[in-house]
Enzyme design. Structure first.
Site, PDB file in Angstrom:
ATOM      1  N   TYR A 183      52.961  47.971  59.146  1.00  0.00           N
ATOM      2  CA  TYR A 183      51.864  47.555  60.172  1.00  0.00           C
ATOM      3  C   TYR A 183      52.325  46.612  61.148  1.00  0.00           C
ATOM      4  O   TYR A 183      51.505  46.476  62.178  1.00  0.00           O
ATOM      5  CB  TYR A 183      50.505  47.347  59.302  1.00  0.00           C
ATOM      6  CG  TYR A 183      50.131  48.337  58.257  1.00  0.00           C
ATOM      7  CD1 TYR A 183      49.501  49.278  58.676  1.00  0.00           C
ATOM      8  CD2 TYR A 183      50.421  48.179  56.721  1.00  0.00           C
ATOM      9  CE1 TYR A 183      49.009  50.491  57.772  1.00  0.00           C
ATOM     10  CE2 TYR A 183      50.114  49.404  56.091  1.00  0.00           C
ATOM     11  CZ  TYR A 183      49.664  50.299  56.466  1.00  0.00           C
ATOM     12  OH  TYR A 183      49.152  51.231  55.671  1.00  0.00           O
ATOM     13  N   LYS A 196      57.998  53.118  47.688  1.00  0.00           N
ATOM     14  CA  LYS A 196      56.584  52.547  47.923  1.00  0.00           C
ATOM     15  C   LYS A 196      55.889  51.957  46.831  1.00  0.00           C
ATOM     16  O   LYS A 196      55.906  52.634  45.793  1.00  0.00           O
ATOM     17  CB  LYS A 196      55.712  53.626  48.752  1.00  0.00           C
ATOM     18  CG  LYS A 196      54.463  53.059  49.313  1.00  0.00           C
ATOM     19  CD  LYS A 196      53.588  54.279  49.530  1.00  0.00           C
ATOM     20  CE  LYS A 196      52.194  53.716  50.124  1.00  0.00           C
ATOM     21  NZ  LYS A 196      51.412  54.659  50.355  1.00  0.00           N
ATOM     22  N   GLU A 226      63.060  61.462  40.386  1.00  0.00           N
ATOM     23  CA  GLU A 226      62.314  61.826  41.165  1.00  0.00           C
ATOM     24  C   GLU A 226      62.927  62.116  42.499  1.00  0.00           C
ATOM     25  O   GLU A 226      62.703  63.210  43.119  1.00  0.00           O
ATOM     26  CB  GLU A 226      61.278  60.571  41.641  1.00  0.00           C
ATOM     27  CG  GLU A 226      60.315  60.547  40.548  1.00  0.00           C
ATOM     28  CD  GLU A 226      59.122  61.588  40.512  1.00  0.00           C
ATOM     29  OE1 GLU A 226      59.166  62.609  41.206  1.00  0.00           O
ATOM     30  OE2 GLU A 226      58.037  61.488  39.667  1.00  0.00           O
ATOM     31  N   LYS A 263      57.009  56.771  44.535  1.00  0.00           N
ATOM     32  CA  LYS A 263      55.615  55.978  44.802  1.00  0.00           C
ATOM     33  C   LYS A 263      55.015  55.490  43.461  1.00  0.00           C
ATOM     34  O   LYS A 263      54.741  56.226  42.712  1.00  0.00           O
ATOM     35  CB  LYS A 263      54.618  56.794  45.582  1.00  0.00           C
ATOM     36  CG  LYS A 263      53.473  56.162  45.854  1.00  0.00           C
ATOM     37  CD  LYS A 263      52.591  57.142  46.870  1.00  0.00           C
ATOM     38  CE  LYS A 263      51.295  56.634  47.099  1.00  0.00           C
ATOM     39  NZ  LYS A 263      50.285  57.261  47.956  1.00  0.00           N
ATOM     40  N   LYS A 277      45.660  55.703  39.396  1.00  0.00           N
ATOM     41  CA  LYS A 277      46.467  56.746  39.681  1.00  0.00           C
ATOM     42  C   LYS A 277      47.543  56.871  38.902  1.00  0.00           C
ATOM     43  O   LYS A 277      48.586  57.467  39.056  1.00  0.00           O
ATOM     44  CB  LYS A 277      46.764  56.784  41.206  1.00  0.00           C
ATOM     45  CG  LYS A 277      45.507  56.787  42.178  1.00  0.00           C
ATOM     46  CD  LYS A 277      45.954  57.062  43.631  1.00  0.00           C
ATOM     47  CE  LYS A 277      44.697  57.154  44.632  1.00  0.00           C
ATOM     48  NZ  LYS A 277      44.990  57.488  46.027  1.00  0.00           N
ATOM     49  N   SER A 283      50.046  47.969  52.724  1.00  0.00           N
ATOM     50  CA  SER A 283      48.997  47.175  53.199  1.00  0.00           C
ATOM     51  C   SER A 283      48.590  45.920  52.468  1.00  0.00           C
ATOM     52  O   SER A 283      48.255  44.781  53.127  1.00  0.00           O
ATOM     53  CB  SER A 283      47.538  48.138  53.018  1.00  0.00           C
ATOM     54  OG  SER A 283      47.260  48.412  51.667  1.00  0.00           O
ATOM     55  N   ARG A 334      43.044  51.578  51.138  1.00  0.00           N
ATOM     56  CA  ARG A 334      42.135  52.374  50.726  1.00  0.00           C
ATOM     57  C   ARG A 334      40.622  52.024  51.430  1.00  0.00           C
ATOM     58  O   ARG A 334      39.867  52.898  51.616  1.00  0.00           O
ATOM     59  CB  ARG A 334      41.827  52.270  49.312  1.00  0.00           C
ATOM     60  CG  ARG A 334      43.012  52.940  48.390  1.00  0.00           C
ATOM     61  CD  ARG A 334      42.911  52.790  46.995  1.00  0.00           C
ATOM     62  NE  ARG A 334      44.245  53.312  46.338  1.00  0.00           N
ATOM     63  CZ  ARG A 334      44.730  53.078  45.122  1.00  0.00           C
ATOM     64  NH1 ARG A 334      43.863  52.470  44.266  1.00  0.00           N
ATOM     65  NH2 ARG A 334      45.836  53.570  44.650  1.00  0.00           N
TER      66      ARG A 334
HETATM   67  C1  PBG Z   1      47.259  58.005  49.646  1.00  0.00           C
HETATM   68  C2  PBG Z   1      48.022  56.863  50.253  1.00  0.00           C
HETATM   69  C3  PBG Z   1      48.148  55.733  49.822  1.00  0.00           C
HETATM   70  C4  PBG Z   1      49.000  55.090  50.882  1.00  0.00           C
HETATM   71  C5  PBG Z   1      49.572  55.874  51.591  1.00  0.00           C
HETATM   72  N1  PBG Z   1      48.927  57.103  51.106  1.00  0.00           N
HETATM   73  C6  PBG Z   1      47.210  54.940  48.690  1.00  0.00           C
HETATM   74  C7  PBG Z   1      47.225  55.474  47.698  1.00  0.00           C
HETATM   75  O1  PBG Z   1      48.031  55.992  46.968  1.00  0.00           O
HETATM   76  O2  PBG Z   1      46.118  55.117  46.924  1.00  0.00           O
HETATM   77  C8  PBG Z   1      48.974  53.479  50.850  1.00  0.00           C
HETATM   78  C9  PBG Z   1      49.451  52.701  51.934  1.00  0.00           C
HETATM   79  C10 PBG Z   1      49.434  51.226  51.926  1.00  0.00           C
HETATM   80  O3  PBG Z   1      48.794  50.550  51.365  1.00  0.00           O
HETATM   81  O4  PBG Z   1      49.596  50.767  52.928  1.00  0.00           O
HETATM   82  N2  PBG Z   1      47.896  59.286  49.772  1.00  0.00           N
END
Ligand code: PBG
Length: 326
Positions: free
Chosen positions: A316, A251, A236, A197, A220, A277, A207
């Protein structure tokens, strides 16, 4: 291999039936996991501004979405809560009656034949929007966070989650969660590790959807991966498999399909990719601006995940596409 003019590649593209006959990768409704956002209340649908066409649903209406997904042949949904402001504490993540647990139970009761995946991370609960608890120096405290995540996973499994999906990128969390599940009698609960990730700019609308964006202080990058790295993703994934992950995830998706392909070449585990997203919004907003045929851009993007070697795709767009494919 023969050469031109004996070999004419265009012969293979000369008609629609020929192209269909030679297609290497196809999408199917069972390729999709559908992420859904939930909110408190009854009869609620709250459209998410940055995600045209996506809403948060109260639990009663979430159940209808789950039925629609099942009817369209989607095997599983992934649930994300928008926690009310006054409940944003670490303790709420472990509350067996919190929004996510009540949602899991309601869907299990009404739609027992769809898989339910839950997000293991603290960002829907923390006041600062990070995925874990903060140490004195302001960084996310790895080991203290892992302890809470293992408990959170058990609470979700107890509510009926079939797959728990740690999205936090703490070290050692898969082993801790696997042990905790085993100890609590949830040996059949699967773990989907967000293994690779990245600290990405494509999470913005998410968010907003879970209400963590405005809260987030800093970034992050201290736990999510550097977008410039791919060999690190192999490490990982190797760690997460060794610690007991059943499936791994990459991701975001579209900008990281090289990572999916490298993992496919190196590991024999199911590999999922998350079209985030921001990637959803990219297609929708480009189409709205007249930059291309929305449906064609969408199907081309989703097919690329299959071409890269993904076992399945979190998107989505899942319900719409699954219906179209049926
Ligand atoms: C956080 C989490 C995130 C997403 C899934 N779980 C955002 C982040 O790490 O800040 C993102 C999903 C998306 O953007 O569709 N635990």
């Amino acid at each position: 291999m023969s050469q031109f003019p004996d070999l004419r590649m265009r012969r293979r593209r000369s008609s629609s039936w020929m192209r269909a006959m030679l297609t290497e990768h196809r999408l199917h409704p069972s390729d999709f996991i559908w992420p859904l956002f939930i909110c408190e209340g009854e009869g609620e649908e709250q459209p998410i501004g940055a995600l045209r066409g996506v809403s948060r649903w109260s639990i009663d209406r979430l159940v209808d979405q789950a039925k629609a997904a099942r009817d369209a042949g989607i095997p599983a949904i992934a649930l994300f809560p928008n926690t009310p402001d006054d409940k944003r504490t670490d303790a709420e993540a472990l509350n067996p009656h919190n929004l996510i647990c009540r949602a899991v139970k309601a869907v299990k009761d009404a739609v027992p034949d769809i898989g339910i995946m839950t997000d293991v991370a603290l960002d829907p609960y923390t006041s600062h929007g990070h995925d874990g608890v903060l140490a004195a120096d302001g960084s996310v405290d790895n080991d203290a966070t892992v302890e809470i995540l293992a408990k959170q996973a058990v609470v979700q499994a107890e509510a009926g989650a079939d797959i728990v999906a740690p999205s936090d990128m703490m070290d050692g969390r898969i082993a801790a969660i696997r042990d905790a599940l085993e100890e609590a009698g949830h040996a059949s609960t699967a773990i989907m590790a967000y293994a690779a990730k990245y600290a990405s700019a494509f999470y913005g609308p998410f968010r907003e959807a879970v209400g963590s964006g405005d809260r987030l202080k800093g970034d992050k990058k201290g736990y999510q991966m550097n977008p410039a790295n791919s060999t690190e993703a192999l490490v990982e994934v190797e760690l997460d498999i060794a610690e007991g992950a059943d499936f791994v995830m990459v991701k975001p998706g579209l900008a990281y399909l090289d990572v999916v392909a490298r993992l496919r070449d190196n590991f024999d585990v199911p590999i999922f990719a998350y079209m985030t997203s921001g990637e959803y919004a990219m297609i929708e907003e480009a189409a709205a601006a007249g930059a291309g045929d929305r449906d064609a851009m969408l199907m081309e993007s989703l097919t690329a995940f299959k071409r890269a070697g993904a076992t399945g795709i979190l998107t989505y767009h899942a319900l719409e596409v699954a219906r179209k494919l049926a």
